[in-house]
Design an enzyme around this catalytic site. Sequence first.
Site, PDB file in Angstrom:
ATOM      1  N   ARG A   1      -1.924   0.421 -12.401  1.00 57.49           N
ATOM      2  CA  ARG A   1      -1.786   1.072 -11.124  1.00 57.49           C
ATOM      3  C   ARG A   1      -0.388   2.106 -11.798  1.00 57.49           C
ATOM      4  O   ARG A   1       1.269   2.047 -11.058  1.00 57.49           O
ATOM      5  CB  ARG A   1      -0.881  -0.364 -10.083  1.00 57.49           C
ATOM      6  CG  ARG A   1      -1.704  -1.452 -10.299  1.00 57.49           C
ATOM      7  CD  ARG A   1      -2.833  -0.862  -9.460  1.00 57.49           C
ATOM      8  NE  ARG A   1      -3.204  -0.851  -8.700  1.00 57.49           N
ATOM      9  CZ  ARG A   1      -2.857  -1.474  -7.110  1.00 57.49           C
ATOM     10  NH1 ARG A   1      -3.144  -2.882  -7.147  1.00 57.49           N
ATOM     11  NH2 ARG A   1      -2.958  -1.372  -5.959  1.00 57.49           N
TER      12      ARG A   1
ATOM     13  N   GLN B   1      -3.880   6.707  -9.750  1.00 55.60           N
ATOM     14  CA  GLN B   1      -3.818   6.392  -8.489  1.00 55.60           C
ATOM     15  C   GLN B   1      -5.553   7.157  -7.284  1.00 55.60           C
ATOM     16  O   GLN B   1      -5.331   6.616  -6.818  1.00 55.60           O
ATOM     17  CB  GLN B   1      -1.921   7.392  -7.610  1.00 55.60           C
ATOM     18  CG  GLN B   1      -1.926   6.386  -6.817  1.00 55.60           C
ATOM     19  CD  GLN B   1       0.000   7.018  -6.605  1.00 55.60           C
ATOM     20  OE1 GLN B   1       0.366   7.678  -6.740  1.00 55.60           O
ATOM     21  NE2 GLN B   1      -0.035   6.593  -5.616  1.00 55.60           N
TER      22      GLN B   1
ATOM     23  N   ASP C   1      -8.136   4.438  -8.044  1.00 61.27           N
ATOM     24  CA  ASP C   1      -7.582   3.347  -7.655  1.00 61.27           C
ATOM     25  C   ASP C   1      -8.832   3.035  -6.150  1.00 61.27           C
ATOM     26  O   ASP C   1      -7.926   3.328  -5.264  1.00 61.27           O
ATOM     27  CB  ASP C   1      -5.950   3.506  -7.410  1.00 61.27           C
ATOM     28  CG  ASP C   1      -5.867   1.638  -7.144  1.00 61.27           C
ATOM     29  OD1 ASP C   1      -6.306   0.935  -7.364  1.00 61.27           O
ATOM     30  OD2 ASP C   1      -4.166   1.620  -7.691  1.00 61.27           O
TER      31      ASP C   1
ATOM     32  N   SER D   1      -6.272   0.031  -3.999  1.00 57.29           N
ATOM     33  CA  SER D   1      -5.603   0.424  -2.679  1.00 57.29           C
ATOM     34  C   SER D   1      -6.609   1.454  -1.989  1.00 57.29           C
ATOM     35  O   SER D   1      -5.459   1.084  -1.053  1.00 57.29           O
ATOM     36  CB  SER D   1      -4.474   1.733  -3.681  1.00 57.29           C
ATOM     37  OG  SER D   1      -4.035   0.620  -5.032  1.00 57.29           O
TER      38      SER D   1
ATOM     39  N   TYR E   1       2.380  -5.806  -9.825  1.00 61.07           N
ATOM     40  CA  TYR E   1       2.500  -6.868  -8.720  1.00 61.07           C
ATOM     41  C   TYR E   1       3.941  -8.074  -8.363  1.00 61.07           C
ATOM     42  O   TYR E   1       4.297  -7.867  -9.252  1.00 61.07           O
ATOM     43  CB  TYR E   1       1.289  -7.636  -9.636  1.00 61.07           C
ATOM     44  CG  TYR E   1      -0.031  -6.262  -9.827  1.00 61.07           C
ATOM     45  CD1 TYR E   1      -0.981  -6.465  -8.600  1.00 61.07           C
ATOM     46  CD2 TYR E   1      -0.806  -6.294 -10.501  1.00 61.07           C
ATOM     47  CE1 TYR E   1      -2.479  -5.994  -8.334  1.00 61.07           C
ATOM     48  CE2 TYR E   1      -1.711  -4.868 -10.484  1.00 61.07           C
ATOM     49  CZ  TYR E   1      -2.367  -5.389  -9.691  1.00 61.07           C
ATOM     50  OH  TYR E   1      -3.844  -4.394  -9.856  1.00 61.07           O
TER      51      TYR E   1
HETATM   52  P1  NAD Z   1      -1.911  -7.546  -4.501  1.00 63.87           P
HETATM   53  O1  NAD Z   1      -2.954  -7.418  -2.916  1.00 63.87           O
HETATM   54  O2  NAD Z   1      -1.607  -7.605  -5.200  1.00 63.87           O
HETATM   55  O3  NAD Z   1      -1.006  -8.564  -3.365  1.00 63.87           O
HETATM   56  C1  NAD Z   1      -0.425  -8.015  -2.312  1.00 63.87           C
HETATM   57  C2  NAD Z   1       0.879  -8.365  -1.704  1.00 63.87           C
HETATM   58  O4  NAD Z   1       1.014 -10.286  -1.677  1.00 63.87           O
HETATM   59  C3  NAD Z   1       2.029  -7.481  -3.270  1.00 63.87           C
HETATM   60  O5  NAD Z   1       2.593  -7.258  -2.150  1.00 63.87           O
HETATM   61  C4  NAD Z   1       2.633  -9.074  -3.690  1.00 63.87           C
HETATM   62  O6  NAD Z   1       4.261  -8.488  -3.440  1.00 63.87           O
HETATM   63  C5  NAD Z   1       2.771 -10.191  -2.231  1.00 63.87           C
HETATM   64  N1  NAD Z   1       2.982 -11.218  -2.187  1.00 63.87           N
HETATM   65  C6  NAD Z   1       2.054 -12.096  -3.943  1.00 63.87           C
HETATM   66  N2  NAD Z   1       2.478 -13.627  -4.078  1.00 63.87           N
HETATM   67  C7  NAD Z   1       3.365 -13.682  -2.508  1.00 63.87           C
HETATM   68  C8  NAD Z   1       3.841 -14.590  -2.068  1.00 63.87           C
HETATM   69  N3  NAD Z   1       3.924 -16.073  -2.904  1.00 63.87           N
HETATM   70  N4  NAD Z   1       4.591 -14.647  -0.746  1.00 63.87           N
HETATM   71  C9  NAD Z   1       4.874 -12.942   0.041  1.00 63.87           C
HETATM   72  N5  NAD Z   1       3.612 -12.692  -0.774  1.00 63.87           N
HETATM   73  C10 NAD Z   1       3.325 -12.197  -1.266  1.00 63.87           C
HETATM   74  O7  NAD Z   1      -0.847  -6.342  -4.084  1.00 63.87           O
HETATM   75  P2  NAD Z   1      -0.953  -4.772  -4.016  1.00 63.87           P
HETATM   76  O8  NAD Z   1      -1.342  -4.634  -2.521  1.00 63.87           O
HETATM   77  O9  NAD Z   1      -2.418  -4.194  -5.170  1.00 63.87           O
HETATM   78  O10 NAD Z   1       0.287  -3.422  -4.884  1.00 63.87           O
HETATM   79  C11 NAD Z   1       0.829  -4.008  -5.270  1.00 63.87           C
HETATM   80  C12 NAD Z   1       2.131  -2.752  -5.704  1.00 63.87           C
HETATM   81  O11 NAD Z   1       1.453  -2.078  -7.096  1.00 63.87           O
HETATM   82  C13 NAD Z   1       2.642  -2.435  -4.430  1.00 63.87           C
HETATM   83  O12 NAD Z   1       3.767  -2.625  -4.628  1.00 63.87           O
HETATM   84  C14 NAD Z   1       2.303  -1.338  -4.683  1.00 63.87           C
HETATM   85  O13 NAD Z   1       3.070  -0.478  -3.701  1.00 63.87           O
HETATM   86  C15 NAD Z   1       1.736  -1.295  -5.671  1.00 63.87           C
HETATM   87  N6  NAD Z   1       0.970  -0.287  -5.408  1.00 63.87           N
HETATM   88  C16 NAD Z   1       1.782   0.841  -7.015  1.00 63.87           C
HETATM   89  C17 NAD Z   1       0.301   2.642  -7.191  1.00 63.87           C
HETATM   90  C18 NAD Z   1       1.194   3.113  -8.445  1.00 63.87           C
HETATM   91  O14 NAD Z   1       1.523   3.118  -8.612  1.00 63.87           O
HETATM   92  N7  NAD Z   1      -0.239   4.037  -8.844  1.00 63.87           N
HETATM   93  C19 NAD Z   1      -0.713   1.926  -6.534  1.00 63.87           C
HETATM   94  C20 NAD Z   1      -0.874   1.065  -6.312  1.00 63.87           C
HETATM   95  C21 NAD Z   1       0.008  -0.391  -5.465  1.00 63.87           C
END
Ligand code: NAD
Length: 377
Positions: free
Chosen positions: A122, A127, A130, A133, A229
Site C-alpha cells: 500500500r 497505488q 492496487d 483499493s 492497516y
Molecule cells: P481494510 O480493508 O484492511 O480494513 C477496512 C477498515 O477496517 C480499515 O480502515 C481498518 O482500520 C478497519 N478496522 C479494522 N478493525 C476494526 C475494528 N475492530 N473496528 C472498526 N474498524 C476496524 O483496509 P483498507 O480499506 O484496505 O485500507 C487500510 C488503510 O490503508 C487505509 O488507511 C487506507 O487509506 C490505506 N491505504 C493506503 C494506500 C496507499 O498509500 N497506496 C492504498 C490503499 C489503502
Amino acid sequence: MIVFAPRENAPGESRAPLTPTTVQRLVGMGLEVQVETGLGESCDHPDSEYESAGGKVISDRDAALAEADFVFRVAKPDIAEITKLKSGSLHASFLDPFNDPDILQAMAGAGVTAVSLEMIPRSTLAQKMDALSSQANIAGYTSVIYAAERLNKILPMMMTPAGTVSPAKFFIIGIGVAGLQAIATAKRLGARVTAFDVRPEALEQAESLGAKALRIDLGGDTGGTDQGYARELTPEQLEKQRQAQGKVCIDSDVVITTAKVFGRKSPVLVKQDVVDQMKPGSLIIDLAAESGGNVEGTVLDEEVVARGGARIVGLGNFEGRASTHASQVFSANLGNFLEHFWDKEEGVFRLDLEDEILKGCVLSHGGEIVHERFKDA
Ligand code: NAD
C-alpha cells in the site's frame, strides 16, 4: 510475449481481468493479447470490442493457458488449471494466500511466478496497481446503492405538506477505502451517517466527508501498521467496542461493516443480541462476509432475517454489481503493473525480486515459494 485472460469461472464472478482499453494499451507495448471467448460478456464488452482493440479471441482455453507468458485473471484459479500453465510464466490475480496455501504450493510446483494482488504494497508508487483499493472503492459505493434499494425508506430528509420525513440513519464500521466511499455515497444521497474505526486518522477522514465520528476509548495501541492497516484488537478491546457501538447499531436503519485485519479472519463486531434488537426492515450489510464476517449470523452469499426483523446481507463480490467499472479499474491495475516493470527497449518483463513492489507481491518463482511470509508455511 503472449498475455492471456481466461474467462472467469468462479461462481457469480461478473468482472473481467482485461478490458478492451487495456488490451489496446498492451498491444501498443508490443505484446500479443489473447482473451477467451465471452471474457467480457458480463461486463458489457463483446468479443468484437476485444478484436477491434487488437486482441485475439481464443476458444481453446487449455491451449492458451499452456502457451501464455502472462496469465491475468480476477479470482484465484482452480488447482487443476495451475498445472496447465507454462513453466516460467507469470500469473497475476487475487490468490487468497492466507487461506489457501495449496495454491501457492501448486504455483511453485508448476514453476509459475505467482503474483498475489492482495499483497501489492500500500505505497504511493504502487497505488496505480492496487486492486484491493480499486475494488473496495466500488464495493463501498454499490453497498449503499443496494441498501437504498432494499430499504423501505427514503434516504434524505423531506419536508412536505404531509409532514417531515427524517433522513435514514447509516452506521459505517471500518473507515478504510470501502468505508470512506460508503460514507461519501450515503451522504450524497442525503442519509445521516455515523462512522467508527480503530484508527484515529480514519475518524478525521470520516468527519471531513460530513459523517459523525463515533469516538470510543479502547485503551492501548489502536494505531495502524506501517502499511496503513489496522492492528488486531485484544479480546477486551473488542468487547469495549461492541458495548460502545451497540446502541448506534440498534438506532440505525443501515449498518455497513467493512472492518478487516490484514491476513486474519475479520473481527466479529456486531453480536446477535444487538442484531436482534435492530428495527424490523433495517439492514446490516457485511462487506467482510468473504473474510469471515463482522456480524454474528452472517452467511456468505445469503440474506438472513434476524429475530427482530433486521436482515443481515452477507453477499460477496459487491464490486461485481458494477462489473463494467470494477473491470475497468481492475484491468487498469493489471496494465499498470505490467507496464511498470516492462523494459520497452528489450520487450521483456524485468523481474527483480529485490524491488519493493515485487518483493511484496511475488509469492512463488523458479519452482519455490519465495515470499518471506509464506516460505515456511
Ligand atoms: P481494510 O480493508 O484492511 O480494513 C477496512 C477498515 O477496517 C480499515 O480502515 C481498518 O482500520 C478497519 N478496522 C479494522 N478493525 C476494526 C475494528 N475492530 N473496528 C472498526 N474498524 C476496524 O483496509 P483498507 O480499506 O484496505 O485500507 C487500510 C488503510 O490503508 C487505509 O488507511 C487506507 O487509506 C490505506 N491505504 C493506503 C494506500 C496507499 O498509500 N497506496 C492504498 C490503499 C489503502
